[in-house]
Design an enzyme around this catalytic site. Structure first.
Site, PDB file in Angstrom:
ATOM      1  N   HIS A   1      -1.748   0.010  -9.743  1.00 24.86           N
ATOM      2  CA  HIS A   1      -2.341  -0.932  -8.774  1.00 24.86           C
ATOM      3  C   HIS A   1      -2.967  -2.136  -9.495  1.00 24.86           C
ATOM      4  O   HIS A   1      -4.185  -2.337  -9.449  1.00 24.86           O
ATOM      5  CB  HIS A   1      -3.391  -0.233  -7.891  1.00 24.86           C
ATOM      6  CG  HIS A   1      -3.663  -0.968  -6.612  1.00 24.86           C
ATOM      7  ND1 HIS A   1      -4.023  -0.339  -5.445  1.00 24.86           N
ATOM      8  CD2 HIS A   1      -3.623  -2.301  -6.311  1.00 24.86           C
ATOM      9  CE1 HIS A   1      -4.201  -1.238  -4.487  1.00 24.86           C
ATOM     10  NE2 HIS A   1      -3.969  -2.447  -4.991  1.00 24.86           N
TER      11      HIS A   1
ATOM     12  N   ARG B   1       0.859  -1.181   0.000  1.00 22.74           N
ATOM     13  CA  ARG B   1       0.000   0.000   0.000  1.00 22.74           C
ATOM     14  C   ARG B   1       0.892   1.227   0.000  1.00 22.74           C
ATOM     15  O   ARG B   1       1.980   1.207   0.599  1.00 22.74           O
ATOM     16  CB  ARG B   1      -0.897   0.054   1.251  1.00 22.74           C
ATOM     17  CG  ARG B   1      -2.054  -0.927   1.272  1.00 22.74           C
ATOM     18  CD  ARG B   1      -3.142  -0.571   0.250  1.00 22.74           C
ATOM     19  NE  ARG B   1      -4.289  -1.466   0.320  1.00 22.74           N
ATOM     20  CZ  ARG B   1      -4.478  -2.534  -0.468  1.00 22.74           C
ATOM     21  NH1 ARG B   1      -3.589  -2.837  -1.396  1.00 22.74           N
ATOM     22  NH2 ARG B   1      -5.550  -3.271  -0.351  1.00 22.74           N
TER      23      ARG B   1
ATOM     24  N   GLU C   1      -3.834   7.376  -4.412  1.00 25.77           N
ATOM     25  CA  GLU C   1      -4.143   6.849  -5.743  1.00 25.77           C
ATOM     26  C   GLU C   1      -5.660   6.850  -5.986  1.00 25.77           C
ATOM     27  O   GLU C   1      -6.416   6.741  -5.029  1.00 25.77           O
ATOM     28  CB  GLU C   1      -3.583   5.416  -5.899  1.00 25.77           C
ATOM     29  CG  GLU C   1      -4.162   4.419  -4.899  1.00 25.77           C
ATOM     30  CD  GLU C   1      -3.533   3.041  -5.008  1.00 25.77           C
ATOM     31  OE1 GLU C   1      -2.308   2.906  -4.950  1.00 25.77           O
ATOM     32  OE2 GLU C   1      -4.315   2.084  -5.127  1.00 25.77           O
TER      33      GLU C   1
HETATM   34  P1  NAP Z   1      -0.405 -11.315   5.171  1.00 27.86           P
HETATM   35  O1  NAP Z   1      -0.166 -12.750   4.859  1.00 27.86           O
HETATM   36  O2  NAP Z   1      -1.312 -10.979   6.307  1.00 27.86           O
HETATM   37  O3  NAP Z   1       1.028 -10.630   5.399  1.00 27.86           O
HETATM   38  C1  NAP Z   1       1.101  -9.334   5.838  1.00 27.86           C
HETATM   39  C2  NAP Z   1       2.493  -8.972   6.300  1.00 27.86           C
HETATM   40  O4  NAP Z   1       2.334  -7.701   6.976  1.00 27.86           O
HETATM   41  C3  NAP Z   1       3.082  -9.951   7.307  1.00 27.86           C
HETATM   42  O5  NAP Z   1       4.421 -10.146   7.013  1.00 27.86           O
HETATM   43  C4  NAP Z   1       2.902  -9.251   8.617  1.00 27.86           C
HETATM   44  O6  NAP Z   1       3.951  -9.413   9.522  1.00 27.86           O
HETATM   45  C5  NAP Z   1       2.944  -7.789   8.233  1.00 27.86           C
HETATM   46  N1  NAP Z   1       2.234  -6.998   9.252  1.00 27.86           N
HETATM   47  C6  NAP Z   1       0.935  -7.052   9.584  1.00 27.86           C
HETATM   48  N2  NAP Z   1       0.657  -6.177  10.563  1.00 27.86           N
HETATM   49  C7  NAP Z   1       1.830  -5.568  10.862  1.00 27.86           C
HETATM   50  C8  NAP Z   1       2.209  -4.574  11.798  1.00 27.86           C
HETATM   51  N3  NAP Z   1       1.304  -4.005  12.619  1.00 27.86           N
HETATM   52  N4  NAP Z   1       3.499  -4.184  11.831  1.00 27.86           N
HETATM   53  C9  NAP Z   1       4.408  -4.749  11.025  1.00 27.86           C
HETATM   54  N5  NAP Z   1       4.107  -5.705  10.101  1.00 27.86           N
HETATM   55  C10 NAP Z   1       2.831  -6.099  10.032  1.00 27.86           C
HETATM   56  O7  NAP Z   1      -0.995 -10.528   3.937  1.00 27.86           O
HETATM   57  P2  NAP Z   1      -0.815 -10.849   2.367  1.00 27.86           P
HETATM   58  O8  NAP Z   1      -1.934 -11.696   1.922  1.00 27.86           O
HETATM   59  O9  NAP Z   1       0.579 -11.274   2.107  1.00 27.86           O
HETATM   60  O10 NAP Z   1      -1.070  -9.385   1.770  1.00 27.86           O
HETATM   61  C11 NAP Z   1      -0.210  -8.322   2.100  1.00 27.86           C
HETATM   62  C12 NAP Z   1      -0.717  -7.017   1.574  1.00 27.86           C
HETATM   63  O11 NAP Z   1      -0.477  -6.908   0.185  1.00 27.86           O
HETATM   64  C13 NAP Z   1      -2.232  -6.798   1.689  1.00 27.86           C
HETATM   65  O12 NAP Z   1      -2.624  -6.407   2.980  1.00 27.86           O
HETATM   66  C14 NAP Z   1      -2.484  -5.737   0.651  1.00 27.86           C
HETATM   67  O13 NAP Z   1      -2.404  -4.455   1.230  1.00 27.86           O
HETATM   68  C15 NAP Z   1      -1.351  -5.915  -0.337  1.00 27.86           C
HETATM   69  N6  NAP Z   1      -1.860  -6.361  -1.647  1.00 27.86           N
HETATM   70  C16 NAP Z   1      -1.649  -5.579  -2.735  1.00 27.86           C
HETATM   71  C17 NAP Z   1      -2.113  -5.981  -3.977  1.00 27.86           C
HETATM   72  C18 NAP Z   1      -1.867  -5.158  -5.214  1.00 27.86           C
HETATM   73  O14 NAP Z   1      -2.678  -5.205  -6.110  1.00 27.86           O
HETATM   74  N7  NAP Z   1      -0.771  -4.444  -5.293  1.00 27.86           N
HETATM   75  C19 NAP Z   1      -2.834  -7.171  -4.098  1.00 27.86           C
HETATM   76  C20 NAP Z   1      -3.024  -7.948  -2.963  1.00 27.86           C
HETATM   77  C21 NAP Z   1      -2.526  -7.543  -1.737  1.00 27.86           C
HETATM   78  P3  NAP Z   1       4.344 -10.764  10.247  1.00 27.86           P
HETATM   79  O15 NAP Z   1       5.049 -11.544   9.178  1.00 27.86           O
HETATM   80  O16 NAP Z   1       5.235 -10.289  11.324  1.00 27.86           O
HETATM   81  O17 NAP Z   1       3.063 -11.393  10.697  1.00 27.86           O
END
Ligand code: NAP
Length: 316
Positions: A282, A235, A264
Site C-alpha cells: 500500500h 482498495r 492489510e
Molecule cells: P474519484 O475521483 O472519486 O474516483 C473514484 C472512481 O470510483 C470513479 O470512477 C467513480 O465512478 C467510482 N465510484 C465511486 N462510487 C462508485 C460506486 N458506488 N459504484 C461504482 N463506481 C463508483 O477518486 P480518486 O481520487 O481517483 O481515488 C480513487 C481511490 O483510489 C480512492 O478512493 C482510494 O481508495 C484509492 N487510493 C489508493 C491509494 C494507494 O495508496 N493505493 C492512494 C490514493 C487513493 P464514476 O467515474 O462513475 O463517478
C-alpha cells in the site's frame, strides 16, 4: 496523569514535519481511535477536529464519545474507513486530500503493470542469484505496447492512469457509471464484465467502501480470462480476493499487480506462493513529496474549519 485537552486530536502515525506542524496547531496525538476513545471525558469533550491518518473504522460510536466533534479531516483521498452517513447524521463534516496524490498512485499502477508483464521481479532475482551466468537468458516476457488496457473507475486517479497508458501506446477502454469526455478512440463500457472481456490489462481505480465491495467478482475475472492481468491500486475490498487467488493458482488469470489487500497489513499467505504477481505494501502515495502535500492539505482543512471558513476539500 490528566489527559491533555486540545481542539485538535491527531490520530495515527504522524512523524517529522507533519507531526511538528500539527503540534504547532496545538494538536494532541493518539496512536489510534481506541486511545482517543479511552481518553478522559474532559479531553474527549474538548475535541472539535480529528486529523485522521489511520485505516481503522471510524464509526458513529466513537463520534458519540466526542460531543464537540465538528470535522474529521482525513489524510488520504480514500475515506472508506469513515462512516460518512454517521458523520452526516451528527452534523460532522469530513474532508479528504484529493488530487495531490494522483501522479504517484498512477505511476505505481503503471509500474506494476510493466513489472508484471515484463517479469521484472524475476529478472532482478535472475541477476542477483547468478542464474544469468549459470542458466543463460530468462524466459521471454510479454509486450505491453499495442495491448488493450481497461480502467475500471475513470475518476481522478483512473484518468491519470489512462493518460499514462495511452502514452505507452496501449488502446484505452474504461468503465465508469456514466460515459465521460475522453480523447478520441477511448472506448466506454457500461459494465465491468464487458470491460474485462475487451482488454488484456484490467486496472482498478474505484473508491472502496460497501458500495463497491466485490465489484470485480468471479464473473469479471472469468471475462478477463487466462491471458488477463489485474492491477489494483484502489482498495482490497473491491475484488473478490479468494476468486482472484483461485484463478491465479489455476492459470485462469495470467497475473496481478496489487498494492492493496483485504485485511492489510495481514495478507493472505497464498499470494506469496504465486510467481505471477507483483505485490506492494500500500505505497501508492508513499513518496516524501506527496505525503508532505497530503499533510499540508489536511492541515488547510483543519485550519479553515477552526477559522470558520469554507473547507478546501470537503467530502460532506
Ligand atoms: P474519484 O475521483 O472519486 O474516483 C473514484 C472512481 O470510483 C470513479 O470512477 C467513480 O465512478 C467510482 N465510484 C465511486 N462510487 C462508485 C460506486 N458506488 N459504484 C461504482 N463506481 C463508483 O477518486 P480518486 O481520487 O481517483 O481515488 C480513487 C481511490 O483510489 C480512492 O478512493 C482510494 O481508495 C484509492 N487510493 C489508493 C491509494 C494507494 O495508496 N493505493 C492512494 C490514493 C487513493 P464514476 O467515474 O462513475 O463517478
Amino acid at each position: 496523569m490528566e489527559d491533555e485537552m486540545a481542539d485538535v486530536a491527531a490520530v495515527g502515525g504522524y512523524e517529522g514535519e507533519d507531526r511538528a506542524a500539527l503540534e504547532a496547531m496545538g494538536a494532541v496525538f493518539y496512536d489510534d481511535l481506541g486511545a482517543l476513545g479511552d481518553a478522559g471525558e474532559d479531553a474527549r469533550g474538548a475535541v472539535r477536529v480529528v486529523a485522521y491518518k489511520h485505516h481503522q473504522p471510524f464509526d458513529g460510536e466513537i463520534m458519540d464519545r466526542l460531543p464537540q466533534l465538528g470535522l474529521i479531516a482525513n489524510n488520504g483521498v480514500g475515506y472508506d474507513a469513515i462512516d460518512v452517513d454517521a458523520a452526516k447524521a451528527r452534523g460532522v463534516r469530513v474532508t479528504n486530500t484529493p488530487d495531490v496524490l494522483n501522479d504517484d498512485v498512477a505511476d505505481l499502477a503503471v509500474a506494476m503493470l510493466l513489472m508484471q508483464a515484463r517479469d521484472l521481479c524475476a529478472g532482478d532475482a535472475w541477476v542477483r542469484q547468478g542464474k544469468w551466468a549459470e542458466e543463460g537468458a530468462m524466459p521471454l516476457a510479454r509486450k505491453v505496447a499495442g495491448k488493450r488496457a481497461g480502467i475500471c473507475g475513470l475518476g481522478r486517479i483512473g484518468r491519470e492512469i489512462a493518460d499514462r497508458l495511452a502514452a505507452f501506446k496501449l488502446e484505452i477502454h474504461y468503465h465508469s457509471r456514466h460515459e465521460k469526455e475522453t480523447p478520441a478512440g477511448w472506448t466506454y463500457h457500461a459494465d465491468p464484465v464487458s470491460l474485462a472481456g475487451a482488454v488484456d490489462f484490467f486496472v482498478i481505480a474505484l473508491v472502496g467502501g460497501p458500495d463497491t465491495e466485490n465489484y470485480v467478482d468471479a464473473g469479471v475475472i472469468e471475462a478477463l480470462g487466462p491471458e488477463g492481468v489485474i492491477v489494483n491500486i484502489s482498495r482490497g475490498t473491491v475484488i473478490d480476493e479468494s476468486a482472484m487467488l483461485d484463478a491465479l493458482e489455476a492459470g485462469r488469470l495470467a497475473g496481478a499487480g496489487l498494492d492493496v489487500f483485504r485485511g492489510e497489513p495481514q495478507v493472505d499467505a497464498r499470494f506469496a506462493r504465486l510467481g505471477n504477481v507483483v505485490l506492494q505494501p500500500h505505497v501508492g502515495s508513499a513518496t516524501g513529496e506527496t505525503r508532505a502535500a497530503m499533510g499540508a492539505l489536511q492541515r488547510r482543512n483543519v485550519a479553515a474549519f477552526l477559522a470558520g471558513e469554507e473547507l478546501p476539500t470537503p467530502v460532506v
